[in-house]
Scaffold this motif. Sequence first.
Motif, short mmCIF file in Angstrom:
data_model
loop_
_atom_site.label_atom_id
_atom_site.label_comp_id
_atom_site.label_asym_id
_atom_site.label_seq_id
_atom_site.Cartn_x
_atom_site.Cartn_y
_atom_site.Cartn_z
N PRO A 111 -67.32 -10.70 -62.71
CA PRO A 111 -68.41 -9.74 -62.87
C PRO A 111 -68.16 -8.83 -64.06
CG PRO A 111 -66.97 -9.05 -61.09
CD PRO A 111 -66.45 -10.38 -61.56
N CYS A 112 -69.23 -8.46 -64.73
CA CYS A 112 -69.11 -7.67 -65.96
C CYS A 112 -70.19 -6.59 -65.99
CB CYS A 112 -69.25 -8.57 -67.17
SG CYS A 112 -69.33 -7.70 -68.75
N SER A 113 -69.77 -5.34 -66.16
CA SER A 113 -70.71 -4.22 -66.19
C SER A 113 -71.12 -3.84 -67.61
CB SER A 113 -70.07 -3.00 -65.51
OG SER A 113 -68.90 -2.59 -66.23
N CYS A 114 -70.53 -4.46 -68.62
CA CYS A 114 -70.75 -4.04 -70.01
C CYS A 114 -72.17 -4.36 -70.48
CB CYS A 114 -69.75 -4.73 -70.93
SG CYS A 114 -68.03 -4.37 -70.52
N SER A 115 -72.67 -3.51 -71.36
CA SER A 115 -73.98 -3.74 -71.97
C SER A 115 -73.81 -4.20 -73.40
CB SER A 115 -74.81 -2.45 -71.95
OG SER A 115 -74.24 -1.49 -72.83
N ARG A 116 -74.81 -4.86 -73.92
CA ARG A 116 -74.77 -5.33 -75.31
C ARG A 116 -74.57 -4.16 -76.28
NH1 ARG A 116 -73.59 -6.75 -79.42
NH2 ARG A 116 -74.37 -8.43 -80.77
N LYS A 117 -75.12 -3.02 -75.95
CA LYS A 117 -74.98 -1.85 -76.82
C LYS A 117 -73.52 -1.43 -76.94
CE LYS A 117 -76.70 2.89 -77.37
NZ LYS A 117 -77.58 3.94 -76.79
N GLN A 118 -72.77 -1.58 -75.84
CA GLN A 118 -71.37 -1.15 -75.85
C GLN A 118 -70.49 -1.99 -76.77
OE1 GLN A 118 -71.03 -1.32 -71.50
NE2 GLN A 118 -70.44 0.83 -71.49
N TRP A 119 -70.81 -3.27 -76.87
CA TRP A 119 -69.95 -4.15 -77.70
C TRP A 119 -70.65 -4.65 -78.96
CZ3 TRP A 119 -71.47 -9.33 -78.00
CH2 TRP A 119 -72.34 -9.80 -77.00
N ARG A 120 -71.62 -3.87 -79.42
CA ARG A 120 -72.43 -4.29 -80.56
C ARG A 120 -71.62 -4.40 -81.85
NH1 ARG A 120 -76.05 1.25 -81.00
NH2 ARG A 120 -74.33 2.69 -81.48
N ASP A 121 -70.46 -3.74 -81.91
CA ASP A 121 -69.64 -3.81 -83.13
C ASP A 121 -68.72 -5.02 -83.14
OD1 ASP A 121 -70.73 -1.44 -84.10
OD2 ASP A 121 -69.21 -0.20 -83.10
N TYR A 122 -68.79 -5.85 -82.11
CA TYR A 122 -67.97 -7.05 -82.03
C TYR A 122 -68.84 -8.28 -82.24
CZ TYR A 122 -64.40 -4.03 -79.91
OH TYR A 122 -63.49 -3.04 -79.67
N PRO A 123 -68.31 -9.34 -82.84
CA PRO A 123 -69.13 -10.55 -83.05
C PRO A 123 -69.48 -11.25 -81.75
CG PRO A 123 -66.84 -10.93 -83.70
CD PRO A 123 -66.97 -9.46 -83.44
N VAL A 124 -68.58 -11.20 -80.76
CA VAL A 124 -68.84 -11.76 -79.43
C VAL A 124 -68.30 -10.78 -78.40
CG1 VAL A 124 -68.72 -14.15 -80.24
CG2 VAL A 124 -66.66 -13.05 -79.33
N TYR A 125 -68.73 -10.95 -77.16
CA TYR A 125 -68.25 -10.07 -76.10
C TYR A 125 -66.73 -10.14 -76.00
CZ TYR A 125 -67.23 -8.11 -71.56
OH TYR A 125 -66.68 -7.35 -70.55
N PRO A 126 -66.02 -8.98 -76.06
CA PRO A 126 -64.56 -8.98 -76.14
C PRO A 126 -63.82 -9.14 -74.81
CG PRO A 126 -65.40 -6.75 -76.40
CD PRO A 126 -66.60 -7.65 -76.35
N GLY A 127 -64.53 -9.38 -73.73
CA GLY A 127 -63.85 -9.69 -72.47
C GLY A 127 -63.27 -8.48 -71.75
N TRP A 128 -63.88 -7.32 -71.92
CA TRP A 128 -63.34 -6.10 -71.34
C TRP A 128 -63.23 -6.14 -69.82
CZ3 TRP A 128 -67.08 -2.97 -74.89
CH2 TRP A 128 -66.49 -2.81 -76.16
N CYS A 129 -64.10 -6.89 -69.15
CA CYS A 129 -64.10 -6.89 -67.68
C CYS A 129 -63.35 -8.08 -67.08
CB CYS A 129 -65.54 -6.89 -67.16
SG CYS A 129 -66.44 -5.34 -67.43
N ARG A 130 -62.62 -8.80 -67.88
CA ARG A 130 -61.93 -9.99 -67.36
C ARG A 130 -60.95 -9.65 -66.24
NH1 ARG A 130 -60.40 -13.17 -73.00
NH2 ARG A 130 -62.41 -14.23 -73.29
N ASP A 131 -60.30 -8.51 -66.34
CA ASP A 131 -59.29 -8.14 -65.35
C ASP A 131 -59.78 -7.09 -64.37
OD1 ASP A 131 -57.35 -9.85 -66.50
OD2 ASP A 131 -57.00 -8.36 -68.09
N GLY A 132 -61.08 -6.91 -64.30
CA GLY A 132 -61.67 -5.94 -63.38
C GLY A 132 -62.86 -5.28 -64.02
N VAL A 133 -63.86 -4.95 -63.20
CA VAL A 133 -65.09 -4.34 -63.71
C VAL A 133 -64.77 -3.01 -64.39
CG1 VAL A 133 -67.35 -3.41 -63.09
CG2 VAL A 133 -66.50 -5.48 -61.98
N ARG A 134 -65.22 -2.86 -65.60
CA ARG A 134 -64.88 -1.68 -66.40
C ARG A 134 -65.54 -0.42 -65.86
NH1 ARG A 134 -65.92 -0.98 -72.90
NH2 ARG A 134 -64.00 0.15 -73.40
N GLU A 135 -66.77 -0.55 -65.37
CA GLU A 135 -67.51 0.59 -64.84
C GLU A 135 -68.02 0.26 -63.44
OE1 GLU A 135 -69.71 2.85 -68.28
OE2 GLU A 135 -70.00 0.70 -68.60
#
Length: 303
Positions: free
Chosen positions: A98-122
């Motif tokens: 599961p991933c809580s991230c929005s496109r706006k949060q990772w807009r500076d990256y070319p692809v989604y950086p996997g922030w929620c891989r080890d647990g939901v960030r928010e």
Amino acid sequence: MSRYRGRFAPTPSGPLHFGSLIAALASHLDARRAGGEWRLRIEDIDPPRCPAGAADAIQRQLEAFGLHWDGPVTWQHGRDAAYGAALARLTALGLAYPCSCSRKQWRDYPVYPGWCRDGVREPGKPVAWRLRSDLGLRPVVWRDRLFGAQRFDPAEFGDVVLKRKDGLWAYQLAVVVDDADQGISDVVRGFDLLDNTPWQRQLQHALGYSEPRYLHLPLILGDDGQKLSKQNLAPPLPTEDGAVRPLLHQALQALDQAPPVALARAPVAEQLAWAVAHWDAARIHPDPARHRRDDDATASPPA
């Protein structure tokens, strides 16, 4: 798979256009030439994009061009249980999260950086479900029937969404589950979907599905050099026989099948019989610059 089973799987977001006809015709001819089946699947998993009556219009257009499918039409809107079971399997394998991230949060990256891989960030926010591209099959290698050897590292594309935050299923998971459940052996579709194949092959591998053969077709371009699409206001396919005949002939020309000029006035059934008997995917030229839409396609052919 020894038995050929192909499919045409349009999204009913509007009527078919000439680019859609190319994909439908090529997949139909490829199946019929192989003595196989050709199925119709309506990919309506995104109701807001699917206006009432669009699916019926698509079926009428296909029938007008003589592209008759085998068996009943498959609809994605009733396949929630199958998609849910596949997601549960991927989650159990540690390949979906599961991933809580929005496109706006990772807009500076070319692809989604996997922030929620080890647990939901928010925690507490709505979540989408993503595929872990870093743990699946890598690299993904296959041979396209037209474009040859393909090699992709899915990690370069990021962790694709499998289920959206609004609860709707995403294309990548749905198409893989549907192709497997329908026993699809061959996928014939546009080149714009070629870079979707790495995710789909990762999913096929993880879920233990057979991998279909792929034939990606050059895109049909308009006069502006852009691919024909509903977004670019490509005109809808006609259903009147007088307009269908020359347009079907032009579609065969666009697929580099070199139909006789006299065939442009022939009935649809006669054109298709010739096309099935002479179909050769190897004739298709991969350069999209050679495949432009003729604005005079519906004009009567010369006597």
